[in-house]
Design a protein around this motif. Structure first.
Motif, PDB file in Angstrom:
ATOM      1  N   UNK A 236      36.128 -26.756 -17.954  1.00  0.00           N
ATOM      2  CA  UNK A 236      35.433 -26.076 -19.047  1.00  0.00           C
ATOM      3  C   UNK A 236      35.644 -24.571 -18.989  1.00  0.00           C
ATOM      4  N   UNK A 237      35.714 -24.023 -17.774  1.00  0.00           N
ATOM      5  CA  UNK A 237      35.922 -22.586 -17.625  1.00  0.00           C
ATOM      6  C   UNK A 237      37.290 -22.183 -18.185  1.00  0.00           C
ATOM      7  N   UNK A 238      38.291 -23.011 -17.977  1.00  0.00           N
ATOM      8  CA  UNK A 238      39.616 -22.714 -18.514  1.00  0.00           C
ATOM      9  C   UNK A 238      39.620 -22.724 -20.042  1.00  0.00           C
TER      10      UNK A 238
ATOM     11  N   UNK B 187      30.033 -16.664 -14.511  1.00  0.00           N
ATOM     12  CA  UNK B 187      28.957 -15.703 -14.802  1.00  0.00           C
ATOM     13  C   UNK B 187      29.535 -14.367 -15.273  1.00  0.00           C
ATOM     14  N   UNK B 188      30.596 -13.924 -14.617  1.00  0.00           N
ATOM     15  CA  UNK B 188      31.219 -12.657 -15.004  1.00  0.00           C
ATOM     16  C   UNK B 188      31.776 -12.739 -16.421  1.00  0.00           C
ATOM     17  N   UNK B 189      32.431 -13.864 -16.729  1.00  0.00           N
ATOM     18  CA  UNK B 189      32.979 -14.053 -18.077  1.00  0.00           C
ATOM     19  C   UNK B 189      31.862 -14.131 -19.111  1.00  0.00           C
ATOM     20  N   UNK B 190      30.743 -14.752 -18.751  1.00  0.00           N
ATOM     21  CA  UNK B 190      29.612 -14.859 -19.674  1.00  0.00           C
ATOM     22  C   UNK B 190      29.031 -13.478 -19.968  1.00  0.00           C
ATOM     23  N   UNK B 191      28.870 -12.665 -18.933  1.00  0.00           N
ATOM     24  CA  UNK B 191      28.345 -11.311 -19.130  1.00  0.00           C
ATOM     25  C   UNK B 191      29.225 -10.519 -20.084  1.00  0.00           C
TER      26      UNK B 191
END
Length: 373
Positions: free
Chosen positions: A40-42, A174-178
C-alpha cells in the motif's frame, strides 16, 4: 521463509499463556498486514487522495506491528516459563544422572545380585522395570523443553527482524503522510482564527476548561453556517487512536489527580485521527498538556485530545471522519529499545481524551465505544 518462521514461532505457544486467538493465525495475520502495508505504501504516493491512502497505510502498519509485538511477548513469556521449569528440575536431573552413572560403572555380577538374595534381586528388577518408562518419559519431556527453548530464541530473532522492517516502513509512511497533509489545500474552512487573540487566550487561561469555554474569542468575523453534526453517532464512535484505556473518567492517577476524561495508552508514533467529521477549534501547546487538538464534531460539543507529539491541520478547517490529527511521541526511539519494549508491552505513550458538552465535561463513555462493551 520469514513468514513461516514467524508463524512457527508463535504457533508453538498454544498454551494457557497464549491469547485466545490461535497463535499461528495471529502470526499469519500480523505478517500479512505488514506485507499489505508495504504494498500500500508503494501505491499510496500515486493515489488520487494521498492523505486517505497513506492514513490507511499507517493504520495497516500499526495493526501488523501490534499483532507482531503481541507475538513477541507471548514468545518471551513462554521461554521464561520453560527456562524456570528447567532450572527447577536441574537438581533432580543431576541426581538422576549421578545414580545412572553409578549403576553403569558397577560390575555386571554386582548388578545382577542383591544383598537380600534372589528375592531382593527379583524385586529390584521389577522396580527398575516400572521406573524406567517414567524416567524415559521425563527425559523425553526435558529434551522437548530444551528444544522448544532453543527454537523460541531463534524464531524470536526472526520475528524481531520482521518487526524492524515494519518499524522502518511505518516511519516512512508517517513521513509521507505528514508531507501529504502539508500539501493539501482542498479542505473547507468554517472560520478564520486570529493568531493574536489565540496567543492571548493561551497565555491568560489557567485551566483547560477556561480555555475551551472561550474559544469563540479567537474567531475573526462570522462562522459559516452548517457543518458536521455527530449526535446520531453518540455512543458509537471509535477511539481516535489505537490503544487501551489506562484510566477512566474520575479515576485518580499515581499523584492522586482525577480528570474527567480518559487516559489512553498507545504505541510510540501512533496515528491520531478524527473519530467523526469535525472542525478544528485549536491546535498547539497548552498548559502542561503538551500539544493539544480541540475539535468540534457538532454544535456545543468539543473533543479535547492532549499529549500529541505532532499536530496536523489548521484552525477552522473542517475535517472528514478518519482524517489524521497528529502523531504520538516515541517514534524516534532507538529500534533496540522498541524491541525491548515489545517483550514487556508496547503501549508506552498516553493520549488524554476529554469530551465537553455545552461547556460541561461528560464521561467519554457516553460517546465512545470500547472493546469492553
Amino acid at each position: 521463509m520469514m513468514r513461516r518462521a514467524v508463524v512457527f514461532c508463535l504457533g508453538l505457544l498454544a498454551s494457557p499463556l497464549a491469547a485466545q486467538e490461535d497463535p499461528a493465525a495471529a502470526a499469519l495475520r500480523a505478517k500479512g498486514l505488514l506485507d499489505e502495508a508495504a504494498v500500500a505504501l508503494d501505491h499510496a504516493q500515486g493515489a488520487r487522495d494521498r492523505v486517505a491512502a497513506l492514513t490507511q497505510t499507517v493504520k495497516a502498519y500499526e495493526a501488523g506491528l501490534t499483532a507482531l509485538r503481541a507475538g513477541l511477548r507471548r514468545a518471551a513469556i513462554r521461554e521464561k516459563a520453560l527456562t524456570q521449569e528447567l532450572n527447577s528440575a536441574q537438581g533432580q536431573v543431576a541426581d538422576l544422572l549421578a545414580s545412572l552413572l553409578t549403576i553403569s560403572r558397577s560390575p555386571a555380577p554386582v548388578q545382577l545380585t542383591h544383598p537380600a538374595g534372589p528375592t531382593g534381586t527379583a524385586r529390584a528388577g521389577m522396580i527398575l522395570t516400572e521406573i524406567s518408562p517414567a524416567l524415559q518419559a521425563e527425559a523425553d519431556g526435558l529434551a522437548r523443553d530444551l528444544e522448544e527453548v532453543r527454537t523460541l530464541r531463534a524464531l524470536q530473532q526472526s520475528a524481531a527482524d520482521t518487526l524492524r522492517e515494519g518499524l522502518q516502513g511505518a516511519q516512512t509512511a508517517r513521513t509521507a503522510l505528514s508531507a501529504a497533509i502539508s500539501d493539501r489545500t482542498d479542505l473547507p474552512m468554517k472560520f478564520t482564527a486570529d493568531p493574536v487573540q489565540t496567543a492571548v487566550l493561551v497565555a491568560s487561561s489557567d485551566t483547560l476548561a477556561s480555555f475551551a469555554d472561550n474559544l469563540g474569542e479567537i474567531v475573526v468575523g462570522d462562522e459559516l453556517e452548517g457543518g458536521p453534526d455527530v449526535h446520531e453517532q453518540r455512543g458509537m464512535l471509535s477511539l481516535p487512536v489505537q490503544g487501551t484505556i489506562l484510566r477512566e473518567a474520575g479515576q485518580p492517577d499515581a499523584a492522586g489527580i482525577e480528570r474527567p476524561g480518559w487516559v489512553i495508552a498507545t504505541a510510540p508514533g501512533a496515528l491520531v485521527t478524527t473519530p467523526a467529521a469535525a472542525t478544528i477549534r485549536y491546535r498547539g501547546p497548552l498548559l502542561d498538556y503538551g500539544n493539544v487538538m480541540i475539535i468540534e464534531p457538532g454544535p456545543g460539543i468539543l473533543f479535547v485530545l492532549a499529549g500529541l507529539d505532532q499536530v496536523y491541520g489548521e484552525v477552522g478547517q473542517v475535517l472528514p471522519a478518519g482524517h489524521p490529527l497528529g502523531l504520538m511521541g516515541g517514534a524516534g526511539v532507538a529500534q533496540d529499545e522498541i524491541l525491548t519494549q515489545a517483550s514487556a508491552g508496547q503501549n508506552t505513550e498516553t493520549l488524554y481524551l476529554e469530551v465537553r458538552e455545552d461547556q460541561e465535561t461528560v464521561n467519554p463513555a457516553e460517546w465512545f465505544k470500547t472493546d469492553k462493551e
